[in-house]
Design a protein around this motif. Structure first.
Motif, PDB file in Angstrom:
ATOM      1  N   ASP A  67      83.449  52.155  15.001  1.00 51.08           N
ATOM      2  CA  ASP A  67      84.623  51.776  14.670  1.00 51.08           C
ATOM      3  C   ASP A  67      85.007  51.462  16.656  1.00 51.08           C
ATOM      4  O   ASP A  67      86.573  50.447  15.749  1.00 51.08           O
ATOM      5  CB  ASP A  67      85.354  53.200  14.379  1.00 51.08           C
ATOM      6  CG  ASP A  67      84.630  53.716  13.106  1.00 51.08           C
ATOM      7  OD1 ASP A  67      84.289  52.882  12.022  1.00 51.08           O
ATOM      8  OD2 ASP A  67      84.513  54.961  12.898  1.00 51.08           O
ATOM      9  N   TYR A  68      84.613  51.798  17.139  1.00 47.96           N
ATOM     10  CA  TYR A  68      85.982  51.152  18.868  1.00 47.96           C
ATOM     11  C   TYR A  68      86.045  50.005  18.467  1.00 47.96           C
ATOM     12  O   TYR A  68      87.037  49.494  19.067  1.00 47.96           O
ATOM     13  CB  TYR A  68      85.311  52.369  19.860  1.00 47.96           C
ATOM     14  CG  TYR A  68      84.474  51.607  20.274  1.00 47.96           C
ATOM     15  CD1 TYR A  68      83.159  53.023  19.938  1.00 47.96           C
ATOM     16  CD2 TYR A  68      83.841  50.889  20.632  1.00 47.96           C
ATOM     17  CE1 TYR A  68      82.001  53.504  20.764  1.00 47.96           C
ATOM     18  CE2 TYR A  68      82.108  50.695  21.504  1.00 47.96           C
ATOM     19  CZ  TYR A  68      81.969  51.696  21.373  1.00 47.96           C
ATOM     20  OH  TYR A  68      80.204  51.676  21.542  1.00 47.96           O
ATOM     21  N   ARG A 122      86.118  47.913  16.195  1.00 46.49           N
ATOM     22  CA  ARG A 122      87.397  47.289  15.482  1.00 46.49           C
ATOM     23  C   ARG A 122      88.450  47.715  15.573  1.00 46.49           C
ATOM     24  O   ARG A 122      89.572  46.795  15.381  1.00 46.49           O
ATOM     25  CB  ARG A 122      87.138  48.427  13.522  1.00 46.49           C
ATOM     26  CG  ARG A 122      87.383  48.057  12.501  1.00 46.49           C
ATOM     27  CD  ARG A 122      87.063  48.454  11.518  1.00 46.49           C
ATOM     28  NE  ARG A 122      87.864  49.994  11.392  1.00 46.49           N
ATOM     29  CZ  ARG A 122      87.159  50.622  10.098  1.00 46.49           C
ATOM     30  NH1 ARG A 122      86.138  50.278   9.625  1.00 46.49           N
ATOM     31  NH2 ARG A 122      87.221  51.605  10.645  1.00 46.49           N
ATOM     32  N   THR A 123      88.516  48.983  16.344  1.00 40.16           N
ATOM     33  CA  THR A 123      90.380  49.246  16.344  1.00 40.16           C
ATOM     34  C   THR A 123      90.037  48.226  17.650  1.00 40.16           C
ATOM     35  O   THR A 123      91.774  47.700  17.642  1.00 40.16           O
ATOM     36  CB  THR A 123      89.736  50.454  17.648  1.00 40.16           C
ATOM     37  OG1 THR A 123      88.979  51.471  17.024  1.00 40.16           O
ATOM     38  CG2 THR A 123      90.689  51.441  17.947  1.00 40.16           C
ATOM     39  N   ARG A 147      89.178  45.012  17.770  1.00 38.10           N
ATOM     40  CA  ARG A 147      89.827  43.986  16.900  1.00 38.10           C
ATOM     41  C   ARG A 147      91.595  44.255  16.325  1.00 38.10           C
ATOM     42  O   ARG A 147      92.765  43.187  16.704  1.00 38.10           O
ATOM     43  CB  ARG A 147      88.721  43.395  15.909  1.00 38.10           C
ATOM     44  CG  ARG A 147      87.318  42.683  16.656  1.00 38.10           C
ATOM     45  CD  ARG A 147      86.830  42.990  15.326  1.00 38.10           C
ATOM     46  NE  ARG A 147      87.308  41.664  14.675  1.00 38.10           N
ATOM     47  CZ  ARG A 147      87.167  41.252  13.530  1.00 38.10           C
ATOM     48  NH1 ARG A 147      86.161  42.016  13.270  1.00 38.10           N
ATOM     49  NH2 ARG A 147      87.274  40.436  13.527  1.00 38.10           N
ATOM     50  N   LEU A 163      90.574  42.786   8.685  1.00 41.57           N
ATOM     51  CA  LEU A 163      89.187  43.469   8.616  1.00 41.57           C
ATOM     52  C   LEU A 163      87.849  44.331   8.044  1.00 41.57           C
ATOM     53  O   LEU A 163      87.412  45.160   8.481  1.00 41.57           O
ATOM     54  CB  LEU A 163      89.953  44.335   9.859  1.00 41.57           C
ATOM     55  CG  LEU A 163      90.497  44.545  11.484  1.00 41.57           C
ATOM     56  CD1 LEU A 163      90.688  45.664  12.170  1.00 41.57           C
ATOM     57  CD2 LEU A 163      89.789  43.802  12.165  1.00 41.57           C
ATOM     58  N   ARG A 220      97.875  40.758  14.734  1.00 40.79           N
ATOM     59  CA  ARG A 220      97.110  42.303  15.087  1.00 40.79           C
ATOM     60  C   ARG A 220      97.640  42.515  16.096  1.00 40.79           C
ATOM     61  O   ARG A 220      97.813  42.056  17.528  1.00 40.79           O
ATOM     62  CB  ARG A 220      95.623  41.828  15.332  1.00 40.79           C
ATOM     63  CG  ARG A 220      94.902  41.955  13.974  1.00 40.79           C
ATOM     64  CD  ARG A 220      93.583  41.802  13.218  1.00 40.79           C
ATOM     65  NE  ARG A 220      92.452  40.920  12.430  1.00 40.79           N
ATOM     66  CZ  ARG A 220      91.736  40.521  12.587  1.00 40.79           C
ATOM     67  NH1 ARG A 220      91.454  40.469  13.758  1.00 40.79           N
ATOM     68  NH2 ARG A 220      91.185  40.180  11.864  1.00 40.79           N
ATOM     69  N   PHE A 231      93.272  54.439  13.369  1.00 46.14           N
ATOM     70  CA  PHE A 231      92.126  54.604  12.678  1.00 46.14           C
ATOM     71  C   PHE A 231      92.618  56.678  12.383  1.00 46.14           C
ATOM     72  O   PHE A 231      92.298  57.603  13.301  1.00 46.14           O
ATOM     73  CB  PHE A 231      91.160  54.471  13.579  1.00 46.14           C
ATOM     74  CG  PHE A 231      91.838  52.689  13.330  1.00 46.14           C
ATOM     75  CD1 PHE A 231      90.993  51.688  12.012  1.00 46.14           C
ATOM     76  CD2 PHE A 231      91.891  51.847  14.694  1.00 46.14           C
ATOM     77  CE1 PHE A 231      90.798  50.644  12.073  1.00 46.14           C
ATOM     78  CE2 PHE A 231      91.853  50.371  13.827  1.00 46.14           C
ATOM     79  CZ  PHE A 231      91.568  49.814  13.010  1.00 46.14           C
ATOM     80  N   SER A 272      85.299  58.367  17.107  1.00 48.40           N
ATOM     81  CA  SER A 272      84.374  57.069  16.835  1.00 48.40           C
ATOM     82  C   SER A 272      85.195  56.122  17.143  1.00 48.40           C
ATOM     83  O   SER A 272      85.223  54.606  17.695  1.00 48.40           O
ATOM     84  CB  SER A 272      83.573  56.946  16.294  1.00 48.40           C
ATOM     85  OG  SER A 272      84.397  56.904  15.056  1.00 48.40           O
ATOM     86  N   ALA A 273      86.906  56.143  17.340  1.00 43.23           N
ATOM     87  CA  ALA A 273      87.322  54.838  17.041  1.00 43.23           C
ATOM     88  C   ALA A 273      88.002  55.050  18.677  1.00 43.23           C
ATOM     89  O   ALA A 273      88.060  53.133  18.704  1.00 43.23           O
ATOM     90  CB  ALA A 273      88.657  55.310  16.488  1.00 43.23           C
ATOM     91  N   LEU A 274      87.614  55.219  19.561  1.00 39.00           N
ATOM     92  CA  LEU A 274      88.038  54.726  21.373  1.00 39.00           C
ATOM     93  C   LEU A 274      86.684  54.862  21.645  1.00 39.00           C
ATOM     94  O   LEU A 274      85.541  54.638  21.556  1.00 39.00           O
ATOM     95  CB  LEU A 274      89.036  55.584  21.892  1.00 39.00           C
ATOM     96  CG  LEU A 274      90.321  55.871  20.997  1.00 39.00           C
ATOM     97  CD1 LEU A 274      90.292  57.512  21.548  1.00 39.00           C
ATOM     98  CD2 LEU A 274      90.735  55.185  21.637  1.00 39.00           C
ATOM     99  N   ASN A 275      86.916  53.887  22.452  1.00 41.63           N
ATOM    100  CA  ASN A 275      85.764  53.271  23.018  1.00 41.63           C
ATOM    101  C   ASN A 275      85.125  54.284  23.976  1.00 41.63           C
ATOM    102  O   ASN A 275      85.991  54.562  25.093  1.00 41.63           O
ATOM    103  CB  ASN A 275      86.075  51.672  23.897  1.00 41.63           C
ATOM    104  CG  ASN A 275      84.135  51.089  24.501  1.00 41.63           C
ATOM    105  OD1 ASN A 275      83.423  51.858  25.283  1.00 41.63           O
ATOM    106  ND2 ASN A 275      84.386  50.148  25.048  1.00 41.63           N
ATOM    107  N   PRO A 276      83.832  54.557  23.637  1.00 36.84           N
ATOM    108  CA  PRO A 276      83.358  56.397  24.211  1.00 36.84           C
ATOM    109  C   PRO A 276      83.228  55.497  26.414  1.00 36.84           C
ATOM    110  O   PRO A 276      82.762  57.097  27.385  1.00 36.84           O
ATOM    111  CB  PRO A 276      82.200  56.252  24.058  1.00 36.84           C
ATOM    112  CG  PRO A 276      81.566  55.087  23.805  1.00 36.84           C
ATOM    113  CD  PRO A 276      82.764  54.706  22.938  1.00 36.84           C
ATOM    114  N   LEU A 316      95.631  56.879  20.565  1.00 37.04           N
ATOM    115  CA  LEU A 316      95.509  55.889  19.191  1.00 37.04           C
ATOM    116  C   LEU A 316      97.176  55.365  18.171  1.00 37.04           C
ATOM    117  O   LEU A 316      97.418  54.041  18.232  1.00 37.04           O
ATOM    118  CB  LEU A 316      94.729  56.217  17.372  1.00 37.04           C
ATOM    119  CG  LEU A 316      93.090  56.406  17.913  1.00 37.04           C
ATOM    120  CD1 LEU A 316      92.245  56.912  16.878  1.00 37.04           C
ATOM    121  CD2 LEU A 316      92.710  54.623  18.158  1.00 37.04           C
ATOM    122  N   MET A 373      98.363  53.182  20.880  1.00 36.42           N
ATOM    123  CA  MET A 373      97.789  52.053  20.527  1.00 36.42           C
ATOM    124  C   MET A 373      98.625  51.501  19.467  1.00 36.42           C
ATOM    125  O   MET A 373      98.856  50.211  19.933  1.00 36.42           O
ATOM    126  CB  MET A 373      96.131  51.890  20.733  1.00 36.42           C
ATOM    127  CG  MET A 373      95.459  52.365  21.827  1.00 36.42           C
ATOM    128  SD  MET A 373      93.790  52.671  21.094  1.00 36.42           S
ATOM    129  CE  MET A 373      93.163  51.017  22.093  1.00 36.42           C
TER     130      MET A 373
END
Lengths: 314, 322, 268
Positions: free
Chosen positions: A211-212, A214-215, A217, B54, B84, B92, B97-101, B160, B163
């Motif tokens: 998912d990240y 996609r975030t 992008r 997307l 975008r 999201f 999971s939507a943030l880069n770990p 999020l 952002m």
């Protein structure tokens, strides 16, 4: 950081002592008395006794072990019984050959593996990705002695471009050394490169599915930028782990390659000593390989640490 | 009457013969907050992703979706990259999971800013800190130095949101922004989202399964079922006097404390069965198999009847009053 | 749950006294004691047959830790859990079998709680066999499926063939086949869709009519719990902060955590 390194180093020491004990015991249990092995089945008890004293085998086994370890650590690898030459002296000519081959093969493998793996990941839903996948399967399945033989037949015998075997030392003529290195490196590197291709592909596809990505992008990152700044970086952790394993496996491949291309490297030296039944030298050489693999794994751990900054935060 | 920002017409999202969104029409005006409600599989998330360009591989959108006069459906990837974050952005669902770990929060926020080249009077760091303040994040400097796993779910979700609003977009699509946090935190997160949307004068498309969220935070509502809009209109009229049997049933099966306090042991009415999978949507009205008032007429897909300010896609609208 | 322990002692099934739970946090230095962090402190509860207790609280309040202690999945760091008068830690094998029959658990995600390779009938048969339940197993399963509103033919299906709601019913059926005295459900409806959620909550509400069984329903959604159960226990920061009947707690909350939960529960 220091705690992490210290723990890894402790693990390294533990692994070193455990494997050294294992090798020492195995040689004694399976190999029997090294002196008898050396002299053969029909040796007289007196001759065996003499060799035992000469090699220090008459002393208690625990003392023998520690003496061996101390000698190893101080760099004294003993003397080859057959040739009467110091093992260190023999190693000095063998190790550069093996290291050259390993590095050459790794360079070939990385040059094949990373670009193909990335391309195959990006095109994973398309025909070209599937085709790459197919060829990497073949690469993984192809045994070295076969790919090596094909290579030397074509480039060496048919085209006469490159030597099909042997070795010229770096100090003598480095251009010749390089020429001698090309075919063995490719032979060994293709298989490893195919494995890397497959791992890079899987790791990158896995990360790009997250998912990240996609975030990223969603906030204006282009697909390729996402691939390089998120995909590859986050995929590097699993890839480094695999690289560590591959380097360990490289040692096995080197044995076959050195034999196939008659290169006077470390594996050849072990083989020679096995044949001449100089089991104490074999014991030392095997230990060197163990240390080499342990060091590689240690480096992998450290690179893990530098790649995953999260490990530094607590 | 405010201007239309997003105009969606005859819009579908499909992969081959399978459609997740089927010929929908709706508008979002400037400064408007629209809630899209539906159960999982209704197509609401795919609708949101498709507006951002997307969609997962193999899916494509057809029809027309104009954002401030620019057609999104035929837009090239290059142009999409340009809009975008700047014109349209997204909050999201699952913040972990939507943030880069592997990147610090600060770095990830920085990217959301840098790319958009926001003209700023204050320094970059000041701008970020002001934003962190509007996100109600305590100790912003420290939080920026942390990795996602070190923050709480509510904090991550607010990051999020940060952002998404970083580059003053005109339209923010929020896809289930609060499903991964519990009810106490849900309200804080939604308050932060709404206050930031209002601060920017942006429009909001809030995608959720929770009717209560839409009725408390949005002005307009769209109810989706099996890829279709079954009812849409002002929140007050749709929630107060639902016309479509599905909307009625959905509102009826919602549990609220008010309901419990008044009628204690009253049993909740339920909708029998479940929504058809997108591979097996029946012809005609997709809700007919679960609908109490279905008749032979429902074998034909009902059009969107206009009832006052709203549209209702049903052959059986008994009363035409607002 | 009742405050008059003496009066209800005969009916009490599961009693938790001053249970605390600490877990070991990651070591921060090489040479230091592992840090202990408290997840639950001094929680007590008496569960009697016929009870329908809702446990609410925000995430991290200790609800799930408590439920896992109740069900014997976790051993409390201090405190005693006793089942029908016997301490769980000092149970004979025979008593332990009784406890494992008597206390059943339904998890949040039904999909993760079924073996995808087994037919659902076999998944339902498993507890009957391992807990040595006597009687006609097929009959028991059929009756239970009807009770939870599933078609008997479902036993020949695999878990991926059922929807989330159907599968959660199946999970409830699997807990009910052994006729437990206590049924613990941890967020059983929060992974389900709105229209299906009401179906599952109605099913639990029906189960509260069973005077021989106690129901413990854990959820962060106060409305769902208040709708389904008779009593409410509020957890906050690792402890029980308030308990009482649904109307008592909703109308006159005493603790701030309860008020926050009521406040956060936005209606339509």
């Amino acid at each position: 950081m220091s705690i992490f390194l210290f723990r890894r180093f402790l693990a390294f020491l533990v692994a070193f002592f455990l494997t050294s004990i294992l090798i020492f015991v195995l040689v004694r249990v399976i190999g029997g008395n090294p002196a008898t092995t050396l002299l053969g089945e029909y040796s007289t008890p007196e001759a065996v006794r003499e060799i035992e004293i000469q090699l220090g085998l008459d002393r208690p086994i625990v003392i023998q072990y520690f003496e061996w370890i101390i000698n190893l650590c101080s760099g004294d690898l003993g003397t080859s019984f057959r040739s009467g030459l110091e093992v260190n002296y023999l190693l000095a000519s063998a190790i550069p050959v093996s290291i050259s081959l390993s590095i050459g093969a790794l360079i070939v493998a990385v040059l094949i593996g990373f670009p193909l793996g990335i391309i195959s990941a990006v095109k994973s839903y398309r025909g070209s990705g599937t085709a790459l996948d197919f060829f990497s399967q073949i690469g993984v399945a192809m045994p070295i002695f076969w790919s090596g033989a094909l290579l030397s037949m074509f480039f060496g015998v048919r085209l006469g471009l490159l030597p099909t075997g042997g070795w010229v030392g770096w100090s003598e003529n480095y251009a010749q050394s390089l020429r001698h290195l090309v075919l063995p490196s490719i032979a060994l590197g293709i298989g490893i490169g195919s494995v890397i291709t497959r791992f890079v592909r899987t790791a990158v596809v896995e990360v790009m599915r997250q998912d990240y990505v996609r975030t990223g992008r969603a906030f204006g990152m282009s697909e390729y930028r996402a691939l390089f700044s998120i995909g590859l970086r986050n995929a590097s952790l699993p890839i480094v782990t695999v690289l560590g394993n591959i380097v360990s496996h490289l040692v096995g491949g080197t044995v076959i390659t050195e034999t196939l291309f008659s290169m006077p490297g470390l594996s050849r030296m072990i083989l020679d000593n096995v044949i001449s039944r100089d089991i104490l030298v074999v014991q030392n050489l095997v230990m060197i390989i163990v240390v080499y693999i342990l060091i590689v794994n240690f480096i992998v751990d450290i690179s893990y640490f530098s790649l995953d900054k999260r490990l530094r935060v607590k | 009457m405010s201007k239309d920002l997003l105009t969606v017409k005859n819009y579908s999202v499909s992969s081959g013969s399978i459609s997740a969104v089927r010929q929908v029409d709706f508008k979002v005006s400037e400064n408007e907050k629209l809630g899209i409600v539906g159960e999982s599989g209704a197509g609401k998330s795919m609708l949101g992703l498709s507006l951002m360009g997307l969609l997962p591989f193999g899916w494509e959108s057809t029809g027309s979706a104009e954002l401030a006069g620019r057609e999104l459906v035929s837009m090239s990837e290059k142009d999409l990259v340009g809009i975008r974050g700047r014109d349209i952005s997204m909050v999201f669902q699952d913040s972990l999971s939507a943030l880069n770990p592997m990147k610090k929060i600060g770095k990830q926020l920085e990217f959301a800013f840098k790319h958009a080249e926001v003209s700023r009077s204050e320094s970059f760091d000041e701008y970020i800190l002001t934003l962190m303040h509007s996100l109600k994040i305590d100790d912003p400097e420290l939080s920026l130095q942390k990795y996602p796993h070190q923050l709480s779910g509510g904090q991550r979700q607010r990051i999020l949101i940060g952002m998404a609003v970083a580059c003053n977009p005109r339209l923010i699509v929020a896809d289930e922004p609060t499903t991964s946090v519990d009810s106490v935190i849900q309200r804080d997160v939604l308050d932060v989202l709404i206050s930031n949307v209002s601060r920017l004068g942006a429009s909001l498309v809030l995608i959720t399964h929770d009717l209560a969220v839409v009725s408390n935070y949005c002005e307009k509502i769209i109810v989706m079922y099996a890829g279709k809009i079954v009812e849409s209109g002002p929140v007050v009229s749709v929630m107060g006097n639902p016309k479509h049997p599905y909307t009625k049933a959905l509102i009826g099966s919602h549990i609220s404390l008010k309901h419990i306090k008044s009628g204690m042991s009253k049993r909740l009415p339920v909708i029998p069965g479940m929504m058809p999978a997108i591979q097996a949507i029946p012809t005609g009205c997709a809700f007919k198999t679960r609908c109490g008032s279905a008749t032979a007429a429902c074998e034909v897909q009902p059009p969107n009847f206009l009832v006052g300010e709203r549209t209702v896609s049903c052959w059986h609208i008994e009363d035409q009053s607002e | 749950m009742s405050k008059q322990d003496s009066a209800t002692e005969s009916k009490a099934i599961l009693i938790v006294e001053n249970a605390s739970y600490e877990y070991r946090a990651v070591r921060k230095k090489l040479i230091s004691r592992a840090v202990r962090q408290s997840a639950l402190g001094n929680a007590s509860m008496t569960i009697s047959s016929g009870d329908a207790i809702g446990i609410v609280g925000s995430s991290g309040a200790g609800k799930t830790t408590f439920a896992r202690i109740l069900s014997g999945q976790l051993v409390p760091s201090s405190g005693v859990v006793s089942y029908l008068g016997t301490d769980l830690q000092q149970m004979s094998n025979e008593n332990e079998l009784g406890f494992r029959r008597g206390v059943q658990y339904v998890f949040q995600n039904p999909r993760a709680s079924f073996d995808p390779r087994l037919k659902l009938g076999d998944s339902l048969l498993e507890p009957l066999k391992s807990l040595k339940i006597l009687g006609n197993h097929q009959n028991i399963i059929d009756q239970t499926l009807i009770k939870v509103g599933l078609d008997i033919s479902m036993i020949d299906r695999f878990s991926h063939e059922l929807s989330g709601g159907q599968l959660q019913r199946m999970a409830i059926a699997r807990a009910l086949v052994v006729k437990p005295k206590v049924l613990i459900a941890d967020e059983p409806s929060s992974s389900l869709d709105v229209s299906v959620r009401a179906q599952i909550l109605n099913l639990f509400k029906d189960l509260t009519d069973d005077e021989d069984m106690a129901l413990i329903l854990i959820a962060h959604d106060l409305a769902a719990v208040a709708y389904t159960t008779k009593q409410i226990v509020v957890f906050s920061a690792g402890g029980i902060v308030e308990q009482g009947s649904v109307s008592e707690v909703l109308v006159a909350p005493k603790h701030k955590a309860t008020a926050d939960l009521i406040d956060a529960s936005i209606g339509i």
